[in-house]
Scaffold this motif. Structure first.
Motif, mmCIF file in Angstrom:
data_model
loop_
_atom_site.group_PDB
_atom_site.id
_atom_site.type_symbol
_atom_site.label_atom_id
_atom_site.label_comp_id
_atom_site.label_asym_id
_atom_site.label_seq_id
_atom_site.Cartn_x
_atom_site.Cartn_y
_atom_site.Cartn_z
ATOM 1 N N UNK A 184 76.581 52.232 72.165
ATOM 2 C CA UNK A 184 77.309 52.504 70.931
ATOM 3 C C UNK A 184 76.975 51.389 69.950
ATOM 4 N N UNK A 185 76.041 51.690 69.063
ATOM 5 C CA UNK A 185 75.568 50.732 68.062
ATOM 6 C C UNK A 185 76.123 51.153 66.711
ATOM 7 N N UNK A 186 77.048 50.376 66.190
ATOM 8 C CA UNK A 186 77.775 50.776 64.992
ATOM 9 C C UNK A 186 77.131 50.194 63.732
ATOM 10 N N UNK A 187 76.731 51.082 62.835
ATOM 11 C CA UNK A 187 76.278 50.657 61.508
ATOM 12 C C UNK A 187 77.528 50.392 60.672
ATOM 13 N N UNK A 188 77.678 49.160 60.199
ATOM 14 C CA UNK A 188 78.877 48.783 59.443
ATOM 15 C C UNK A 188 78.493 48.133 58.114
ATOM 16 N N UNK A 189 78.835 48.756 56.991
ATOM 17 C CA UNK A 189 78.592 48.117 55.697
ATOM 18 C C UNK A 189 79.428 46.854 55.574
ATOM 19 N N UNK A 190 78.817 45.779 55.086
ATOM 20 C CA UNK A 190 79.547 44.528 54.899
ATOM 21 C C UNK A 190 79.091 43.860 53.610
ATOM 22 N N UNK A 191 79.991 43.087 53.023
ATOM 23 C CA UNK A 191 79.673 42.356 51.797
ATOM 24 C C UNK A 191 79.113 40.988 52.175
ATOM 25 N N UNK A 192 77.930 40.690 51.666
ATOM 26 C CA UNK A 192 77.280 39.417 51.952
ATOM 27 C C UNK A 192 77.868 38.308 51.080
ATOM 28 N N UNK A 193 77.603 37.053 51.431
ATOM 29 C CA UNK A 193 78.139 35.925 50.647
ATOM 30 C C UNK A 193 77.774 35.979 49.166
ATOM 31 N N UNK A 194 76.627 36.600 48.833
ATOM 32 C CA UNK A 194 76.222 36.668 47.428
ATOM 33 C C UNK A 194 76.823 37.875 46.706
ATOM 34 N N UNK A 195 77.692 38.627 47.390
ATOM 35 C CA UNK A 195 78.355 39.763 46.761
ATOM 36 C C UNK A 195 77.655 41.089 46.961
ATOM 37 N N UNK A 196 76.431 41.067 47.488
ATOM 38 C CA UNK A 196 75.702 42.301 47.714
ATOM 39 C C UNK A 196 76.129 42.940 49.042
ATOM 40 N N UNK A 197 75.867 44.232 49.142
ATOM 41 C CA UNK A 197 76.257 44.964 50.340
ATOM 42 C C UNK A 197 75.057 45.220 51.236
ATOM 43 N N UNK A 198 75.270 45.070 52.545
ATOM 44 C CA UNK A 198 74.236 45.375 53.519
ATOM 45 C C UNK A 198 74.898 46.058 54.712
ATOM 46 N N UNK A 199 74.245 47.086 55.236
ATOM 47 C CA UNK A 199 74.757 47.741 56.439
ATOM 48 C C UNK A 199 74.098 47.096 57.651
ATOM 49 N N UNK A 200 74.916 46.500 58.503
ATOM 50 C CA UNK A 200 74.396 45.814 59.685
ATOM 51 C C UNK A 200 74.628 46.671 60.919
ATOM 52 N N UNK A 201 73.797 46.462 61.922
ATOM 53 C CA UNK A 201 73.898 47.204 63.184
ATOM 54 C C UNK A 201 74.548 46.309 64.225
ATOM 55 N N UNK A 202 75.745 46.681 64.646
ATOM 56 C CA UNK A 202 76.471 45.935 65.675
ATOM 57 C C UNK A 202 76.156 46.571 67.013
ATOM 58 N N UNK A 203 75.327 45.908 67.796
ATOM 59 C CA UNK A 203 74.759 46.505 68.998
ATOM 60 C C UNK A 203 75.701 46.443 70.206
ATOM 61 N N UNK A 204 75.618 47.489 71.010
ATOM 62 C CA UNK A 204 76.248 47.539 72.346
ATOM 63 C C UNK A 204 77.737 47.237 72.334
ATOM 64 N N UNK A 205 78.458 47.857 71.410
ATOM 65 C CA UNK A 205 79.904 47.659 71.366
ATOM 66 C C UNK A 205 80.620 48.388 72.497
ATOM 67 N N UNK A 206 79.928 49.267 73.197
ATOM 68 C CA UNK A 206 80.549 49.975 74.324
ATOM 69 C C UNK A 206 80.913 49.018 75.456
ATOM 70 N N UNK A 207 80.263 47.860 75.514
ATOM 71 C CA UNK A 207 80.495 46.899 76.595
ATOM 72 C C UNK A 207 81.306 45.681 76.164
ATOM 73 N N UNK A 208 81.731 45.622 74.913
ATOM 74 C CA UNK A 208 82.351 44.397 74.399
ATOM 75 C C UNK A 208 83.875 44.533 74.276
ATOM 76 N N UNK A 209 84.578 43.442 74.613
ATOM 77 C CA UNK A 209 86.012 43.414 74.352
ATOM 78 C C UNK A 209 86.240 42.894 72.932
#
Length: 319
Positions: A99-124
């Motif tokens: 389960x790799x979740x693409x999550x839009x996030x605001x970067x420190x410079x104010x721009x938006x980037x969608x990051x891939x949070x890998x292997x959340x199926x195994x994480x607490x």
């Protein structure tokens, strides 16, 4: 009309506009607005953070990523990629354990980037928190244009391999000529940037396609009084989720005497979008049932933290 400004799309806006346009051109969207009563859930969330240092607190965003992950485990078909050929009317749905979740996030410079949070199926929850913090840390050292260009280049090469020559030519013209040319680092600046260890900056691995997308719309404006009704699914994904802000709403509840009455409760709107080529409404029912169980029995969220934290909470309850 009096024009006050002109903005030429940078590479981030180009990628977003291209992907979302493809989404609406190719995907028959179905959306469902889920509005669970989260009054008890929010109480347990506050208890979850009781006694934690500020830097170690679990955010509601992280908790909702975990909730959606748990839902996807019970409805794994939602965690799929679709390969569909309209001309030949052929399709295949590839379901993933990861389960790799693409999550839009605001970067420190104010721009938006969608990051891939890998292997959340195994994480607490603590591991998820650490992962998101690490992504945020590495984002501070990241040149958005450089990492986006790497992804765009990969997409262009993939299109070329599939025989999409005209598309490739048009992309090259659009990104390399005139006022719309994408500006990337060169010379000493590029060398200095590439000298930053990959473990200290984001790479294309961090922004490649996930298996689904989760957007926390609630974090952008916590005072909102509405809900997301429609959002784009980014192909080849077949689902997308938009989590809204917690809001006070009138809800019908059953009191201690078995009578129904209207009460002010906390509600969290969640928009669920799915690709109708791949899924029907019945496919999301196991997901909804799992989320119903979580919100109706929210004490289970305490089992989602590290063992030490769970033991501490258990001791506090016993005392």
């Amino acid at each position: 009309m009096k024009k006050i400004n002109t903005i030429h799309f940078g590479i981030q806006r180009k990628i977003v506009s291209n992907m979302t346009a493809e989404s609406w051109e190719t995907i028959p969207h179905v959306t469902y607005n889920y509005e669970p009563d989260v009054t008890a859930f929010m109480r347990e969330y506050k208890r979850l953070n009781f006694g934690r240092d500020r830097k170690d607190k679990i955010t509601i965003n992280t908790l909702m990523l975990k909730v959606i992950t748990e839902g996807l485990k019970d409805a794994p078909i939602l965690n799929s990629h679709l390969n569909f050929n309209r001309k030949l009317v052929r399709g295949e749905l590839n379901t993933y354990e990861d389960i790799n979740i693409s999550m839009p996030m605001i970067l420190p410079n104010g721009e938006m980037m969608t990051v891939n949070l890998h292997n959340f199926e195994n994480k607490n929850l603590d591991e998820m928190t650490a992962e998101i913090k690490d992504v945020t840390r590495r984002a501070e050292n990241t040149d958005l244009n450089e990492v986006m260009f790497d992804v765009s280049l990969d997409n262009t090469i993939t299109a070329l391999k599939k025989g999409k020559i005209m598309q490739t030519v048009c992309r090259l013209i659009g990104s390399k000529t005139g006022k719309h040319r994408v500006k990337t680092l060169s010379g000493k600046a590029k060398k200095a940037y590439e000298s930053i260890p990959v473990e200290d900056r984001l790479t294309k691995h961090d922004i490649e396609q996930g298996t689904t997308t989760v957007s926390n719309i609630g974090s952008t404006y916590r005072q909102q009084r509405g809900s997301t009704c429609l959002l784009e699914i980014i192909p080849p994904q077949v689902t997308a989720f938009a989590v809204g802000a917690v809001q006070d709403k009138p809800v019908v509840v059953t009191n201690e005497f078995g009578k129904k009455e209207v009460e002010a409760r906390q509600v969290m709107p969640i928009c669920i979008a799915f690709d109708h080529r791949a899924l029907d409404f019945g496919d999301i029912v196991p997901f909804l049932e799992r989320l119903d169980d979580i919100f109706e029995n929210p004490e289970q969220i305490h089992s989602w933290v590290s063992n030490d934290e769970a033991d501490g909470l258990s001791q506090m309850q016993d005392a």
